[in-house]
Design a protein around this motif. Structure first.
Motif, short mmCIF file in Angstrom:
data_model
loop_
_atom_site.label_atom_id
_atom_site.label_comp_id
_atom_site.label_asym_id
_atom_site.label_seq_id
_atom_site.Cartn_x
_atom_site.Cartn_y
_atom_site.Cartn_z
N TYR A 69 0.85 -1.19 0.00
CA TYR A 69 0.00 0.00 0.00
C TYR A 69 0.88 1.24 0.00
O TYR A 69 1.75 1.40 0.86
N ASN A 70 0.65 2.09 -0.97
CA ASN A 70 1.29 3.40 -1.00
C ASN A 70 0.41 4.30 -1.86
O ASN A 70 0.42 4.21 -3.08
N ALA A 71 -0.39 5.12 -1.20
CA ALA A 71 -1.33 5.99 -1.92
C ALA A 71 -0.62 6.93 -2.88
O ALA A 71 -1.21 7.35 -3.88
N HIS A 72 0.64 7.25 -2.62
CA HIS A 72 1.38 8.15 -3.50
C HIS A 72 1.85 7.46 -4.78
O HIS A 72 2.15 8.12 -5.77
N LEU A 73 1.94 6.14 -4.75
CA LEU A 73 2.42 5.40 -5.91
C LEU A 73 1.31 4.67 -6.66
O LEU A 73 1.55 4.15 -7.74
N ALA A 74 0.12 4.63 -6.07
CA ALA A 74 -0.99 3.98 -6.78
C ALA A 74 -1.31 4.78 -8.03
O ALA A 74 -1.40 6.00 -8.00
N ASP A 75 -1.44 4.08 -9.13
CA ASP A 75 -1.77 4.71 -10.41
C ASP A 75 -3.29 4.64 -10.58
O ASP A 75 -4.02 4.16 -9.71
N VAL A 76 -3.78 5.07 -11.71
CA VAL A 76 -5.22 5.03 -11.99
C VAL A 76 -5.66 3.57 -12.04
O VAL A 76 -5.10 2.77 -12.79
N PHE A 77 -6.65 3.23 -11.21
CA PHE A 77 -7.13 1.85 -11.16
C PHE A 77 -7.72 1.46 -12.51
O PHE A 77 -8.45 2.23 -13.13
N ASP A 78 -7.40 0.26 -12.95
CA ASP A 78 -7.87 -0.24 -14.25
C ASP A 78 -8.62 -1.56 -14.06
O ASP A 78 -8.37 -2.53 -14.74
N LEU A 79 -9.56 -1.54 -13.12
CA LEU A 79 -10.32 -2.73 -12.77
C LEU A 79 -11.54 -2.88 -13.67
O LEU A 79 -11.99 -1.91 -14.28
N PRO A 80 -12.11 -4.08 -13.73
CA PRO A 80 -13.36 -4.26 -14.48
C PRO A 80 -14.45 -3.33 -13.92
O PRO A 80 -14.51 -3.10 -12.70
N TYR A 85 -16.56 0.11 -8.32
CA TYR A 85 -17.23 0.83 -7.24
C TYR A 85 -16.94 0.17 -5.88
O TYR A 85 -16.53 0.84 -4.93
N ASP A 86 -17.18 -1.13 -5.81
CA ASP A 86 -16.96 -1.84 -4.55
C ASP A 86 -15.48 -1.85 -4.16
O ASP A 86 -15.14 -1.78 -2.97
N TYR A 87 -14.59 -1.92 -5.15
CA TYR A 87 -13.17 -1.89 -4.86
C TYR A 87 -12.79 -0.54 -4.22
O TYR A 87 -12.05 -0.50 -3.24
N TYR A 88 -13.30 0.55 -4.79
CA TYR A 88 -13.01 1.87 -4.21
C TYR A 88 -13.51 1.96 -2.77
O TYR A 88 -12.85 2.55 -1.91
N LEU A 89 -14.69 1.40 -2.50
CA LEU A 89 -15.19 1.39 -1.12
C LEU A 89 -14.24 0.62 -0.21
O LEU A 89 -13.94 1.07 0.91
N ALA A 90 -13.75 -0.53 -0.68
CA ALA A 90 -12.81 -1.33 0.10
C ALA A 90 -11.50 -0.58 0.33
O ALA A 90 -10.95 -0.55 1.44
N TYR A 91 -11.00 0.07 -0.71
CA TYR A 91 -9.75 0.81 -0.63
C TYR A 91 -9.88 1.99 0.34
O TYR A 91 -8.99 2.24 1.15
#
Length: 160
Positions: A69-80, A85-91
């Protein structure tokens, strides 16, 4: 090496404890963070590192191996789209838990002090500091986990 600044306390969060609580209280969020890989990227003039991996890495038995986990290094999520939506809630839930004081330690390190921790379990950072007051200079060192475990096994044989 030196830390005469105002502020700048080192912060440490027990990521494993956070993830175990998440697994217990929000198992669907835990599953999403362990199942889906997201992009991480670091780039400067000498590097362009791009990796996809889950935030929670489990072994074949379901044990937590590490938190990535590193919010500064996470790129734009490319999930199905059906997962996004649910992934963003989990994150977001994970982000909130990582800020929870129950899992956090703050230390103002003095010159000559050292902190050793498992970088795959413990997240680390620092509080803001006034760069105009005093010097703050720390030095980091990383040891590969497999190399560390190998050294422990060989020392155990030698000392047995």
């Amino acid at each position: 090496m030196s830390n005469e600044s105002i502020g700048g306390e080192s912060t440490f969060v027990d990521g494993l404890k956070v993830l175990e609580a998440l697994r217990e209280e929000q198992p669907e969020y835990f599953r999403l963070l362990a199942e889906y890989a997201i992009p991480f990227r670091f780039h400067d003039t000498a590097h362009d590192i791009r990796e996809h991996h889950p935030v929670i890495n489990l072994d074949n038995f379901g044990n937590i191996v590490e938190i990535k986990y590193n919010a500064h290094l996470a790129d734009v999520f490319d999930l199905p789209s059906d997962v996004m939506y649910d992934y963003y809630l989990a994150y977001r839930e994970l982000m909130a838990r990582l800020k929870d004081a129950r899992y956090k330690i703050e230390l103002k390190l003095a010159a000559g002090q050292m902190v050793v921790f498992d970088n795959r379990r413990v997240l680390h950072g620092r509080n803001a500091f006034d760069e105009n007051v005093g010097e703050r200079r720390l030095k980091g060192c990383y040891v590969d986990r497999s190399e560390f475990k190998s050294r422990l096994r060989t020392l155990k044989k030698q000392l047995a």
